[in-house]
Design a protein around this motif. Sequence first.
Motif, mmCIF file in Angstrom:
data_model
loop_
_atom_site.group_PDB
_atom_site.id
_atom_site.type_symbol
_atom_site.label_atom_id
_atom_site.label_comp_id
_atom_site.label_asym_id
_atom_site.label_seq_id
_atom_site.Cartn_x
_atom_site.Cartn_y
_atom_site.Cartn_z
ATOM 1 N N PHE C 189 0.834 -1.206 0.000
ATOM 2 C CA PHE C 189 0.000 0.000 0.000
ATOM 3 C C PHE C 189 0.867 1.252 0.000
ATOM 4 N N LEU C 190 1.925 1.219 0.756
ATOM 5 C CA LEU C 190 2.763 2.417 0.866
ATOM 6 C C LEU C 190 3.682 2.592 -0.342
ATOM 7 N N GLY C 192 3.615 0.849 -3.325
ATOM 8 C CA GLY C 192 3.053 0.626 -4.652
ATOM 9 C C GLY C 192 3.749 -0.542 -5.321
ATOM 10 N N PRO D 184 -7.470 6.458 -10.654
ATOM 11 C CA PRO D 184 -6.847 6.689 -9.344
ATOM 12 C C PRO D 184 -6.531 5.397 -8.590
ATOM 13 N N VAL D 185 -7.373 4.413 -8.713
ATOM 14 C CA VAL D 185 -7.100 3.168 -7.997
ATOM 15 C C VAL D 185 -5.836 2.522 -8.536
ATOM 16 N N ASP D 187 -3.436 3.947 -10.227
ATOM 17 C CA ASP D 187 -2.279 4.797 -9.910
ATOM 18 C C ASP D 187 -1.803 4.543 -8.482
ATOM 19 N N LEU D 188 -2.750 4.509 -7.570
ATOM 20 C CA LEU D 188 -2.385 4.261 -6.183
ATOM 21 C C LEU D 188 -1.720 2.895 -6.037
ATOM 22 N N PHE D 189 -2.294 1.932 -6.714
ATOM 23 C CA PHE D 189 -1.738 0.577 -6.646
ATOM 24 C C PHE D 189 -0.284 0.576 -7.149
ATOM 25 N N LEU D 190 -0.028 1.342 -8.202
ATOM 26 C CA LEU D 190 1.319 1.324 -8.775
ATOM 27 C C LEU D 190 2.296 2.182 -7.979
ATOM 28 N N GLN D 191 1.875 3.379 -7.601
ATOM 29 C CA GLN D 191 2.777 4.302 -6.940
ATOM 30 C C GLN D 191 2.887 4.106 -5.447
ATOM 31 N N GLY D 192 1.775 3.606 -4.880
ATOM 32 C CA GLY D 192 1.738 3.502 -3.423
ATOM 33 C C GLY D 192 1.342 4.820 -2.803
ATOM 34 N N ALA D 193 0.982 4.761 -1.536
ATOM 35 C CA ALA D 193 0.513 5.949 -0.839
ATOM 36 C C ALA D 193 1.664 6.709 -0.189
ATOM 37 N N GLY D 194 2.779 6.026 -0.049
ATOM 38 C CA GLY D 194 3.902 6.656 0.642
ATOM 39 C C GLY D 194 4.531 7.782 -0.170
ATOM 40 N N ALA D 195 5.045 8.775 0.525
ATOM 41 C CA ALA D 195 5.718 9.879 -0.142
ATOM 42 C C ALA D 195 6.993 9.348 -0.789
ATOM 43 N N PRO D 196 7.278 9.780 -2.028
ATOM 44 C CA PRO D 196 8.435 9.242 -2.758
ATOM 45 C C PRO D 196 9.708 9.564 -1.994
ATOM 46 N N ARG D 198 10.656 8.676 0.740
ATOM 47 C CA ARG D 198 10.583 8.668 2.198
ATOM 48 C C ARG D 198 10.576 7.249 2.787
ATOM 49 N N ILE D 199 9.956 6.363 2.080
ATOM 50 C CA ILE D 199 9.799 5.026 2.633
ATOM 51 C C ILE D 199 11.051 4.195 2.387
ATOM 52 N N ARG D 201 12.941 1.104 2.109
ATOM 53 C CA ARG D 201 12.437 -0.254 1.985
ATOM 54 C C ARG D 201 13.197 -1.138 2.953
#
Lengths: 216, 216, 216, 216
Positions: C189-190, C192, D184-185, D187-196, D198-199, D201
């Motif tokens: 989720f986070l 992607g 949007p769904v 896109d969210l699935f591909l990009q993720g919700a996390g700020a680029p 920042r996460i 891995r």
Amino acid sequence: MPRPRTEDKRKRILEAAVKVFARKGYFAARVSEIARKAGVADGTIYLYFRSKEDILVKLFDEVMAEHVQQMREALRGLATTPARLRAIAERHLRVLGANRDLAVVFQVELRQSTRFMERFTASWLQDYFALLNEVMEEGQGNGSLREDLNRKVATKVFFGALDEMVTSWIIGGKGYDLGQLAIPVVDLFLQGAGAPGRIARVRPALAGAAPGRGGK
Amino acid sequence: MPRPRTEDKRKRILEAAVKVFARKGYFAARVSEIARKAGVADGTIYLYFRSKEDILVKLFDEVMAEHVQQMREALRGLATTPARLRAIAERHLRVLGANRDLAVVFQVELRQSTRFMERFTASWLQDYFALLNEVMEEGQGNGSLREDLNRKVATKVFFGALDEMVTSWIIGGKGYDLGQLAIPVVDLFLQGAGAPGRIARVRPALAGAAPGRGGK
Amino acid sequence: MPRPRTEDKRKRILEAAVKVFARKGYFAARVSEIARKAGVADGTIYLYFRSKEDILVKLFDEVMAEHVQQMREALRGLATTPARLRAIAERHLRVLGANRDLAVVFQVELRQSTRFMERFTASWLQDYFALLNEVMEEGQGNGSLREDLNRKVATKVFFGALDEMVTSWIIGGKGYDLGQLAIPVVDLFLQGAGAPGRIARVRPALAGAAPGRGGK
Amino acid sequence: MPRPRTEDKRKRILEAAVKVFARKGYFAARVSEIARKAGVADGTIYLYFRSKEDILVKLFDEVMAEHVQQMREALRGLATTPARLRAIAERHLRVLGANRDLAVVFQVELRQSTRFMERFTASWLQDYFALLNEVMEEGQGNGSLREDLNRKVATKVFFGALDEMVTSWIIGGKGYDLGQLAIPVVDLFLQGAGAPGRIARVRPALAGAAPGRGGK
DNA sequence: AATGAATGAGAGTTCATTCAT
DNA sequence: AATGAATGAACTCTCATTCAT
């Protein structure tokens, strides 16, 4: 599916009905199954019969019309009362013994309801009892049957005996020859089960007897 | 709505069922009508019986359990074979003659289908035929019945005669006393219809007889 | 049958109901079976619940009341948004993963009808979505979630993902540990699914989003 | 009474069933109401379907047969993995978004029981998950999806997200366009919700994932 | 509070019969 | 005459709920 155009369709429907009624019972029998077995469409049945019940009724009437007729003819050539009773018994047992499905319909399905029973009685059985009565009356006249024989009772005992032979044969499912029972049944009817000379006839066989089905 | 707590409910349902089955026939009988007549809700029936068919079966079993028992007891006090046969006939005719609705159920509704018939035969009738067979065997032993009597045939003739008396009585609808027919029927069974001394016993009553319902 | 007089009867009924609803489904579940399993009389159920439906509704309310409460408390101690989302996912999956019958009731039986669904949504799900929204809003505020994140869509995706994990687990019947899926689901989720650096953000994730269940 | 001979009867029954199932729920839906709405007699339904349940099952199979087919065809012309995922999502949402009653049947009624659910999963969903798996595997191969993507989890998350969109849309009752949520769904699935960026891995997305419905 | 026997409304399905073709 | 798709009335049985005890 062979579909002969000759109008034996009616007959084919009746034959199919005998089988289906015998195997499933009247109520569980489906008109559509009779139709299928007869090789006709469901609706076609109603060109020949008014209703499912009508098939059963006509079945009965047609079989009866044939055999009552034949029975009277068969009796013409017979001289003695015992011979005549034997002939009646034999025909009764042979006709039903020759076609188990038909026997089932006559012994079981036709007695579904008091309504059928009454019809059954009113039409054919009446004649049958009348015939038995005639034969016995004649037997009394010629000295071969007891003078004091209560014919109302005797005709019922005679019919009841044959009827039970048929029912037992159906239920027993053992496949013996039903017709061969005619002789022992009639012999027993004539001679009685009691040892000869042993049964003192204490009282005359009931004077005031009951009327009943077949009684006029 | 009164909520009778007495546990005659089951009995009331059976009594109502006898009436409804007798009047409408088993198939046309409605469970809701039985319930109404018994004064219970439709659903209550299913607290006592598994199904409509179960009502009929239980009805039969309960009545039979009572009467087969009583019949054996009644025979204890009787010395001669004719007396015993008369007692059997009388009980048979009186039990059914006392309650026309019950008689209709036994003579007509219970024979709706070969399925019922077979059950009917397998349970009670078997015992009944066994009892008749015993009595007749004993009769042969003590010299009151013919030694050459074919008991298979004789038991069926005896039963068939009584059965037809009941059926005639139901259908005839003339309301005479059924029980009084026991004596003439048994007398006829013992003496035979033939004039004494006239029937030359040309042949012994069929040796190889058929098995059948009631046959062991 | 042990009948503890303590008034855990209500609880025993609810526990029995979970089992019966899960195994038979709500409609096929019989109140009498719940009663039997709970060790009480049928009528007793109606001292605690208004109707069969009321059992289901109360079941849901009680379980929810407990866990929504606990979930909010559990979040207090967690500092980062990812940790919070993981905690939510883990609790969601662990609660249902710990009791398959309960999971079946929540995933399947409670969605029997739009009526239940609407109730389900109106009461608990609303809160759940509100909680997710808060956590995500906060995440946007602290920079751990994208600023352009469409929270309406994101909360549904998050919930839908967990929901599907549970349903798959029930249907699959493979018995793995449901809770361990929390981490990969939240990570996906986070982060992607797209390869880092590859997905040119051609367009901002839909501005005008849809309202929906849980949405205000 | 008009007897329309056209054989769209079956179709009319299915269409009527969708409406009645959606409005009343499967269990509360009355066959007679479906018949009335379809303009046929009650019995006619049984010329086309074996039972009420069969209507639901056939409804599902027919709709599925059509759309799974179309979906595979639609993917042929699409070059990139994101485009393919968007096409799948769009078709999923548009098909159900075009007919709210049908959507209700698919989201709610078809999940009435684990029995339906299992059938649902075994037939169509299996294929759907296989398709998603293929597309994602290919995406990993061409570098558009992360190499370490756990496809078991990812396919479920993708499906769960879409499924929840539909359910929310039904329950929310706000009547927005469901299809527009595809972008949007995905896109969210591909990009993720996390700020680029920042996460971090911290750990690879869970190696030992769970099997489940749709999983092989 | 607890019981459980009694209630009775309710609906899926069958199948004899019809009738447009 | 023949067909067979369509009709629709009809009925057993179940089960949530009640209530006398």
